[in-house]
Design a protein around this motif. Structure first.
Motif, mmCIF file in Angstrom:
data_model
loop_
_atom_site.group_PDB
_atom_site.id
_atom_site.type_symbol
_atom_site.label_atom_id
_atom_site.label_comp_id
_atom_site.label_asym_id
_atom_site.label_seq_id
_atom_site.Cartn_x
_atom_site.Cartn_y
_atom_site.Cartn_z
ATOM 1 N N ARG A 103 -1.002 -8.150 2.180
ATOM 2 C CA ARG A 103 -1.129 -8.186 0.710
ATOM 3 C C ARG A 103 -1.682 -6.852 0.204
ATOM 4 N NH1 ARG A 103 -6.742 -9.587 -0.113
ATOM 5 N NH2 ARG A 103 -7.570 -9.889 1.967
ATOM 6 N N THR A 104 -2.572 -6.212 0.976
ATOM 7 C CA THR A 104 -3.109 -4.906 0.604
ATOM 8 C C THR A 104 -2.069 -3.820 0.820
ATOM 9 O OG1 THR A 104 -5.371 -5.587 1.097
ATOM 10 C CG2 THR A 104 -4.925 -3.227 1.090
ATOM 11 N N VAL A 105 -1.383 -3.877 1.970
ATOM 12 C CA VAL A 105 -0.338 -2.886 2.254
ATOM 13 C C VAL A 105 0.755 -2.951 1.190
ATOM 14 C CG1 VAL A 105 1.450 -2.195 3.895
ATOM 15 C CG2 VAL A 105 -0.799 -2.897 4.724
ATOM 16 N N ALA A 106 1.189 -4.153 0.842
ATOM 17 C CA ALA A 106 2.276 -4.303 -0.128
ATOM 18 C C ALA A 106 1.901 -3.712 -1.484
ATOM 19 C CB ALA A 106 2.641 -5.781 -0.271
ATOM 20 N N ALA A 107 0.655 -3.900 -1.900
ATOM 21 C CA ALA A 107 0.222 -3.353 -3.190
ATOM 22 C C ALA A 107 0.270 -1.830 -3.176
ATOM 23 C CB ALA A 107 -1.184 -3.840 -3.515
ATOM 24 N N ALA A 108 -0.142 -1.223 -2.048
ATOM 25 C CA ALA A 108 -0.137 0.237 -1.956
ATOM 26 C C ALA A 108 1.279 0.784 -1.841
ATOM 27 C CB ALA A 108 -0.972 0.684 -0.761
ATOM 28 N N VAL A 109 2.164 0.064 -1.177
ATOM 29 C CA VAL A 109 3.545 0.522 -1.010
ATOM 30 C C VAL A 109 4.239 0.649 -2.358
ATOM 31 C CG1 VAL A 109 5.814 -0.174 -0.141
ATOM 32 C CG2 VAL A 109 3.831 -0.281 1.354
ATOM 33 N N GLN A 110 3.935 -0.262 -3.277
ATOM 34 C CA GLN A 110 4.561 -0.205 -4.593
ATOM 35 C C GLN A 110 4.245 1.093 -5.314
ATOM 36 O OE1 GLN A 110 3.353 -3.731 -6.702
ATOM 37 N NE2 GLN A 110 4.597 -5.100 -5.453
ATOM 38 N N ALA A 111 3.093 1.685 -4.997
ATOM 39 C CA ALA A 111 2.710 2.948 -5.636
ATOM 40 C C ALA A 111 3.156 4.163 -4.831
ATOM 41 C CB ALA A 111 1.189 2.983 -5.820
ATOM 42 N N SER A 112 3.817 3.930 -3.696
ATOM 43 C CA SER A 112 4.199 5.036 -2.809
ATOM 44 C C SER A 112 5.640 5.471 -2.986
ATOM 45 C CB SER A 112 3.965 4.626 -1.349
ATOM 46 O OG SER A 112 2.628 4.264 -1.139
ATOM 47 N N GLY A 113 6.392 4.810 -3.853
ATOM 48 C CA GLY A 113 7.792 5.165 -4.017
ATOM 49 C C GLY A 113 8.654 4.438 -2.999
ATOM 50 N N PRO A 114 9.933 4.831 -2.902
ATOM 51 C CA PRO A 114 10.861 4.145 -1.989
ATOM 52 C C PRO A 114 10.558 4.473 -0.531
ATOM 53 C CG PRO A 114 11.940 6.030 -3.020
ATOM 54 C CD PRO A 114 10.599 5.918 -3.671
ATOM 55 N N VAL A 115 9.950 3.535 0.164
ATOM 56 C CA VAL A 115 9.608 3.703 1.568
ATOM 57 C C VAL A 115 10.165 2.511 2.343
ATOM 58 C CG1 VAL A 115 7.730 3.852 3.245
ATOM 59 C CG2 VAL A 115 7.493 4.948 1.017
ATOM 60 N N ARG A 116 10.856 2.801 3.430
ATOM 61 C CA ARG A 116 11.362 1.726 4.286
ATOM 62 C C ARG A 116 10.284 1.362 5.304
ATOM 63 N NH1 ARG A 116 15.456 1.969 7.676
ATOM 64 N NH2 ARG A 116 15.381 4.219 8.023
ATOM 65 N N TRP A 117 9.857 0.105 5.249
ATOM 66 C CA TRP A 117 8.790 -0.361 6.120
ATOM 67 C C TRP A 117 9.351 -1.198 7.252
ATOM 68 C CZ3 TRP A 117 3.687 0.891 5.827
ATOM 69 C CH2 TRP A 117 3.270 1.551 4.667
ATOM 70 N N GLU A 118 8.756 -1.041 8.420
ATOM 71 C CA GLU A 118 9.049 -1.910 9.554
ATOM 72 C C GLU A 118 7.715 -2.505 10.019
ATOM 73 O OE1 GLU A 118 11.113 0.295 12.534
ATOM 74 O OE2 GLU A 118 12.897 0.609 11.301
ATOM 75 N N PRO A 119 7.245 -3.579 9.357
ATOM 76 C CA PRO A 119 5.950 -4.154 9.729
ATOM 77 C C PRO A 119 6.033 -4.920 11.038
ATOM 78 C CG PRO A 119 6.983 -5.462 8.012
ATOM 79 C CD PRO A 119 7.873 -4.277 8.229
ATOM 80 N N GLY A 120 4.947 -4.896 11.769
ATOM 81 C CA GLY A 120 4.868 -5.634 13.020
ATOM 82 C C GLY A 120 3.476 -6.200 13.193
ATOM 83 N N PRO A 121 3.352 -7.347 13.866
ATOM 84 C CA PRO A 121 2.029 -7.944 14.091
ATOM 85 C C PRO A 121 1.352 -7.330 15.307
ATOM 86 C CG PRO A 121 3.736 -9.412 14.928
ATOM 87 C CD PRO A 121 4.448 -8.208 14.354
ATOM 88 N N GLY A 122 0.137 -6.837 15.129
ATOM 89 C CA GLY A 122 -0.672 -6.382 16.250
ATOM 90 C C GLY A 122 -1.644 -7.474 16.653
ATOM 91 N N ARG A 123 -1.941 -7.571 17.934
ATOM 92 C CA ARG A 123 -2.852 -8.628 18.393
ATOM 93 C C ARG A 123 -4.250 -8.392 17.866
ATOM 94 N NH1 ARG A 123 -5.943 -9.290 23.281
ATOM 95 N NH2 ARG A 123 -6.283 -11.503 23.750
ATOM 96 N N ASP A 124 -4.735 -7.158 17.990
ATOM 97 C CA ASP A 124 -6.063 -6.782 17.521
ATOM 98 C C ASP A 124 -6.119 -5.259 17.485
ATOM 99 O OD1 ASP A 124 -6.199 -6.146 20.225
ATOM 100 O OD2 ASP A 124 -7.519 -7.819 20.734
ATOM 101 N N TRP A 125 -7.274 -4.703 17.080
ATOM 102 C CA TRP A 125 -7.393 -3.252 16.982
ATOM 103 C C TRP A 125 -7.191 -2.565 18.331
ATOM 104 C CZ3 TRP A 125 -6.616 1.228 15.466
ATOM 105 C CH2 TRP A 125 -7.429 2.329 15.742
ATOM 106 N N PRO A 126 -7.755 -3.029 19.446
ATOM 107 C CA PRO A 126 -7.497 -2.346 20.714
ATOM 108 C C PRO A 126 -6.013 -2.258 21.068
ATOM 109 C CG PRO A 126 -9.393 -3.780 20.950
ATOM 110 C CD PRO A 126 -8.796 -4.080 19.608
ATOM 111 N N SER A 127 -5.257 -3.327 20.818
ATOM 112 C CA SER A 127 -3.835 -3.288 21.160
ATOM 113 C C SER A 127 -3.064 -2.355 20.229
ATOM 114 C CB SER A 127 -3.236 -4.699 21.102
ATOM 115 O OG SER A 127 -3.253 -5.214 19.785
#
Length: 316
Positions: A103-127
């Motif tokens: 939800r935070t990333v999506a809000a910032a992307v709207q202000a970044s212009g046309p960017v193609r995103w490939e989101p992926g789930p990370g297990r945690d910060w170490p991974s």
């Protein structure tokens, strides 16, 4: 020497998996064909890139070649994008899934212009840190904290949001009727954690700071499972970012925390050796959104941050 990017991609994929069979499967080829490509590349470079005795591991030459090989592949992708007009995609791994990081990333992307995103789930910060170091993703987004044994060496982070944290209580909790609570008010209650507390740096530091000794953790079975336990436990509570969406659990109370208000620090992370060509635009998007939505407000007299988050305030 003409460097064949197909051979370079074979090397990088094998370096990431350290397993010829899995690398071949990922590349959609046979293990025999993959082995031939590696041997051909080693012949062109006149060095051995992998040690093959007792398992597959990178040689010293392979360790030196890997960062430059990743840069060569990235440059090739940018060259193709420049010709085709497709634009470079940005791979981003997020973690802290119960807190809805996108939800935070999506809000910032709207202000970044046309960017193609490939989101992926990370297990945690170490991974995710490991994926960034190996070039398996371009960016990471979540709460960053120091990792032991230098596992975060070469990684840069940028604090982009400080989100107030509320306390969630079941209807039978004696504090459920309060309009606001302090962290000290929770000292006799039971902290329910969505996963093993050793993996949840923020919750562990909160419990240590405010002397909450009664703690219950376990495997991460999802938000519904966690909230069912909180609702059923007359002494239980958990913490949740104030703006994160909650499922409809009748009777659950979300109460603001004050004196101090804990803040959850969301950060963007990347590897120093490769700055994605769209990184500066994305950082501007996060900064602009943060200003308009007041994401980075902090007062040491009003708010609480873990000690490890204080250094991020000077890196904004």
């Amino acid at each position: 020497m003409d460097l064949d990017l197909a051979l370079v991609r074979t090397f990088v994929t094998t370096a990431d998996t350290l397993h010829f069979g899995r690398a071949a499967e990922e590349l959609g080829t046979s293990q025999q064909a993959l082995s031939k490509r590696i041997v051909r590349l080693e012949g062109l470079l006149a060095v051995r890139l992998f040690e093959r005795q007792g398992g597959v591991r990178l040689s010293e030459a392979g360790e030196r070649f890997l960062p430059a090989a990743r840069e060569a592949l990235a440059a090739g992708e940018r060259a193709v994008a420049a010709v085709t007009g497709a634009g470079a995609a940005v791979r981003i791994d997020t973690w802290g899934h119960l807190y809805a990081p996108m939800r935070t990333v999506a809000a910032a992307v709207q202000a970044s212009g046309p960017v193609r995103w490939e989101p992926g789930p990370g297990r945690d910060w170490p991974s995710v840190a490991q994926a960034l170091s190996r070039g398996g993703t371009d960016l990471g987004f979540g709460r960053v904290h120091p990792l032991p044994d230098g596992r975060d060496a070469g990684l840069t982070q940028r604090l982009v949001r400080l989100e107030p944290v509320d306390v969630l209580l079941g209807p039978s909790h004696p504090l459920a009727g309060a309009d606001a609570l302090t962290p000290a008010d929770l000292r006799d209650s039971v902290l329910w954690s969505p996963a093993a507390l050793s993996r949840l740096d923020f919750l562990r530091r909160f419990a240590d700071e405010f002397r909450i000794t009664r703690r219950h953790d376990g495997p991460n079975l999802g938000l519904d499972h966690l909230l069912q336990h909180v609702r059923a436990d007359g002494e239980g509570f958990t913490l949740f970012p104030a703006d994160a969406p909650l499922p409809d659990h009748a009777g659950l109370r979300s109460v603001p925390l004050v004196d101090p208000t804990p803040l959850y620090a969301w950060s963007l992370a990347w590897h120093d050796s490769y700055r994605h060509p769209l990184l500066d635009a994305l950082l501007r998007g996060f900064a602009e959104t943060g200003r308009t939505r007041r994401w980075l407000e902090y007062s040491p007299r009003r708010d609480w941050l873990p000690d490890t988050d204080h250094a991020k305030l000077t890196m904004r």
